[in-house]
Design an enzyme around this catalytic site. Sequence first.
Site, PDB file in Angstrom:
ATOM      1  N   ASP A 163      -0.865   4.949   6.875  1.00 36.03           N
ATOM      2  CA  ASP A 163      -1.892   5.243   5.875  1.00 36.03           C
ATOM      3  C   ASP A 163      -2.476   3.940   5.340  1.00 36.03           C
ATOM      4  O   ASP A 163      -3.704   3.759   5.280  1.00 36.03           O
ATOM      5  CB  ASP A 163      -1.263   6.056   4.727  1.00 36.03           C
ATOM      6  CG  ASP A 163      -2.270   6.333   3.631  1.00 36.03           C
ATOM      7  OD1 ASP A 163      -3.405   6.740   3.956  1.00 36.03           O
ATOM      8  OD2 ASP A 163      -1.939   6.122   2.442  1.00 36.03           O
ATOM      9  N   ASP A 187      -6.552   1.896   6.061  1.00 39.18           N
ATOM     10  CA  ASP A 187      -7.616   1.566   5.095  1.00 39.18           C
ATOM     11  C   ASP A 187      -8.049   0.114   5.314  1.00 39.18           C
ATOM     12  O   ASP A 187      -9.244  -0.210   5.283  1.00 39.18           O
ATOM     13  CB  ASP A 187      -7.155   1.758   3.643  1.00 39.18           C
ATOM     14  CG  ASP A 187      -7.583   3.114   3.070  1.00 39.18           C
ATOM     15  OD1 ASP A 187      -7.634   4.098   3.837  1.00 39.18           O
ATOM     16  OD2 ASP A 187      -7.871   3.190   1.851  1.00 39.18           O
ATOM     17  N   TYR A 200       6.286  11.035   3.040  1.00 38.57           N
ATOM     18  CA  TYR A 200       5.371  12.153   2.781  1.00 38.57           C
ATOM     19  C   TYR A 200       6.095  13.490   2.658  1.00 38.57           C
ATOM     20  O   TYR A 200       5.492  14.488   2.265  1.00 38.57           O
ATOM     21  CB  TYR A 200       4.307  12.223   3.889  1.00 38.57           C
ATOM     22  CG  TYR A 200       3.172  11.254   3.643  1.00 38.57           C
ATOM     23  CD1 TYR A 200       3.362   9.889   3.816  1.00 38.57           C
ATOM     24  CD2 TYR A 200       1.918  11.698   3.233  1.00 38.57           C
ATOM     25  CE1 TYR A 200       2.337   8.987   3.579  1.00 38.57           C
ATOM     26  CE2 TYR A 200       0.887  10.806   2.995  1.00 38.57           C
ATOM     27  CZ  TYR A 200       1.104   9.460   3.169  1.00 38.57           C
ATOM     28  OH  TYR A 200       0.078   8.570   2.931  1.00 38.57           O
ATOM     29  N   LYS A 249       9.363  -2.040   8.899  1.00 39.30           N
ATOM     30  CA  LYS A 249       9.882  -3.014   7.939  1.00 39.30           C
ATOM     31  C   LYS A 249      11.408  -2.969   8.086  1.00 39.30           C
ATOM     32  O   LYS A 249      12.148  -2.763   7.124  1.00 39.30           O
ATOM     33  CB  LYS A 249       9.391  -2.609   6.535  1.00 39.30           C
ATOM     34  CG  LYS A 249       9.601  -3.621   5.450  1.00 39.30           C
ATOM     35  CD  LYS A 249       8.789  -4.897   5.578  1.00 39.30           C
ATOM     36  CE  LYS A 249       9.286  -5.885   4.530  1.00 39.30           C
ATOM     37  NZ  LYS A 249       8.784  -7.255   4.739  1.00 39.30           N
ATOM     38  N   ASP A 292       4.042  -6.169   7.142  1.00 40.92           N
ATOM     39  CA  ASP A 292       3.326  -7.164   6.317  1.00 40.92           C
ATOM     40  C   ASP A 292       2.651  -8.205   7.225  1.00 40.92           C
ATOM     41  O   ASP A 292       1.489  -8.569   7.022  1.00 40.92           O
ATOM     42  CB  ASP A 292       4.261  -7.820   5.272  1.00 40.92           C
ATOM     43  CG  ASP A 292       5.610  -8.261   5.833  1.00 40.92           C
ATOM     44  OD1 ASP A 292       5.927  -7.949   7.001  1.00 40.92           O
ATOM     45  OD2 ASP A 292       6.361  -8.939   5.092  1.00 40.92           O
TER      46      ASP A 292
HETATM   47  C1  IPM Z   1      -5.385   9.769   4.389  1.00 39.15           C
HETATM   48  C2  IPM Z   1      -5.209  10.060   2.915  1.00 39.15           C
HETATM   49  C3  IPM Z   1      -4.076  11.049   2.689  1.00 39.15           C
HETATM   50  C4  IPM Z   1      -2.798  10.398   3.163  1.00 39.15           C
HETATM   51  C5  IPM Z   1      -3.905  11.533   1.230  1.00 39.15           C
HETATM   52  C6  IPM Z   1      -5.154  12.148   0.689  1.00 39.15           C
HETATM   53  C7  IPM Z   1      -2.765  12.504   1.106  1.00 39.15           C
HETATM   54  O1  IPM Z   1      -5.042   8.882   2.204  1.00 39.15           O
HETATM   55  O2  IPM Z   1      -5.583  10.715   5.162  1.00 39.15           O
HETATM   56  O3  IPM Z   1      -5.363   8.594   4.777  1.00 39.15           O
HETATM   57  O4  IPM Z   1      -2.145   9.643   2.419  1.00 39.15           O
HETATM   58  O5  IPM Z   1      -2.431  10.639   4.310  1.00 39.15           O
HETATM   59 MN    MN Z   2      -5.335   7.092   3.398  1.00 39.28          MN
END
Ligand code: IPM
Ligand code: MN
Length: 363
Positions: free
Chosen positions: A257, A261, A149, A200, A233
């Site tokens: 990140d 999700d 990042y 990893k 993984d």
């Molecule tokens: C999150 C988002 C952000 C990230 C993006 C929007 C920069 O996906 O907060 O999870 O990758 O951290």
């Molecule tokens: Mn995200």
Amino acid sequence: MLNADWLLFNASIFLTMTRRIAVVPGDGIGKEVIPNALEVVRATGASVEFTTFDWGADRYLIDGTTIPADGFHMLARDFDAVFVGALGDPRVPTNIHAKEILLGMRFKMDLYANVRPVRLLDASLCPLKNVTPDDINFTVIRENTEGVYMDMGGNFKMGMPEEVATQEDINTRKGVERVIHFAFKYARDNGRKKVMMSDKSNVMTYAGGLWQRVFKEVAQQYPEIQTQHMYVDALCLQMVRDPKSLDVIVTNNMFGDIVTDLAAALQGGLGMAASGNIHPGRTSMFEPVHGSAPPIAGKNMANPMGSILTAAMMLAHLGLNAEAQKIENAVLDAVREKKTTVDVGGSLGTKECAAWIAERVAK
Ligand code: IPM
Ligand code: MN
Ligand code: NAD
């Protein structure tokens, strides 16, 4: 005054004072879910004062402002917490405003631990078979100020067949050490038993090596907490096959990140997931995990629960535990009584779902 008296004096001020919260709804569904979440907080009767800032794509397209000069300093100086919706808008393809506002807060306010709790509120929300809320209850602590990042790297011979692109992965001992300490303290303070470090390191040997060495060193200071390691993984597989085995997970920025999700899906989707960007002792920032969801923006369809649960996390962080608990209970009731938006199987709009929760909170 003696030191102990000072501490008591300051603690008593903290118990009675009004918490000042900066609010940045941002873009897309952020502009819908955040005002609705504020109504839920108001319904708790919490002593809070909100100041809303219009930072986001609309403002950027009008006058080029992403974050005003002195913006981060002002947030840290004048506010106890920052509550953010989402940033990202197809009209700003470079995403420069999101980078400067959202990543700007994380980096420049040095909010080094991104805490993403993963809790299933009701079995009906989980896409996995035969899973109950007891089976999904873990927390991801994502390093939040380093890694890929940092956007360091470059292009060479751009546009030519021989083009080269590099993207550096920055890992400092200080950065790795402090987030691993944070994960162990989080485990200790929240009655958790295990901390898993996920990386990893079988491929990314330099960065992974640093994480491995620091994890082993730091773990020695928390002998009551068990340690585990899993390649990222394999962790993804484990999150789906045996989420019950997970407790506290610490990992780098990018892996954190991605796995959060996936973790959001276990809870019912991105609309349910909450997060806090923390630097202990400093003004910290709270935001739902989801983005601005352009296709559903402006349609009163977005699930406000991720933002509402994020608001509860923020209140708890500010010492308003009773108010936070009221919100969590009301969200749980809404889920059980199917007073939810369509993404999690209900039929309410954003406003109606949040209003139901606010009403339950006020009872
Ligand atoms: C999150 C988002 C952000 C990230 C993006 C929007 C920069 O996906 O907060 O999870 O990758 O951290
Ligand atoms: Mn995200
Ligand atoms: P997204 O989270 O906006 O959407 C992913 C999927 O989840 C979509 O199908 C969307 O409709 C759904 N979804 C998300 N939140 C929801 C909610 N509250 N209720 C119901 N459904 C919901 O991710 P994306 O599509 O990858 O990104 C869209 C924009 O948001 C991009 O500009 C991206 O950079 C940005 N983004 C911002 C943040 C942030 O500000 N923290 C986080 C992620 C993405």
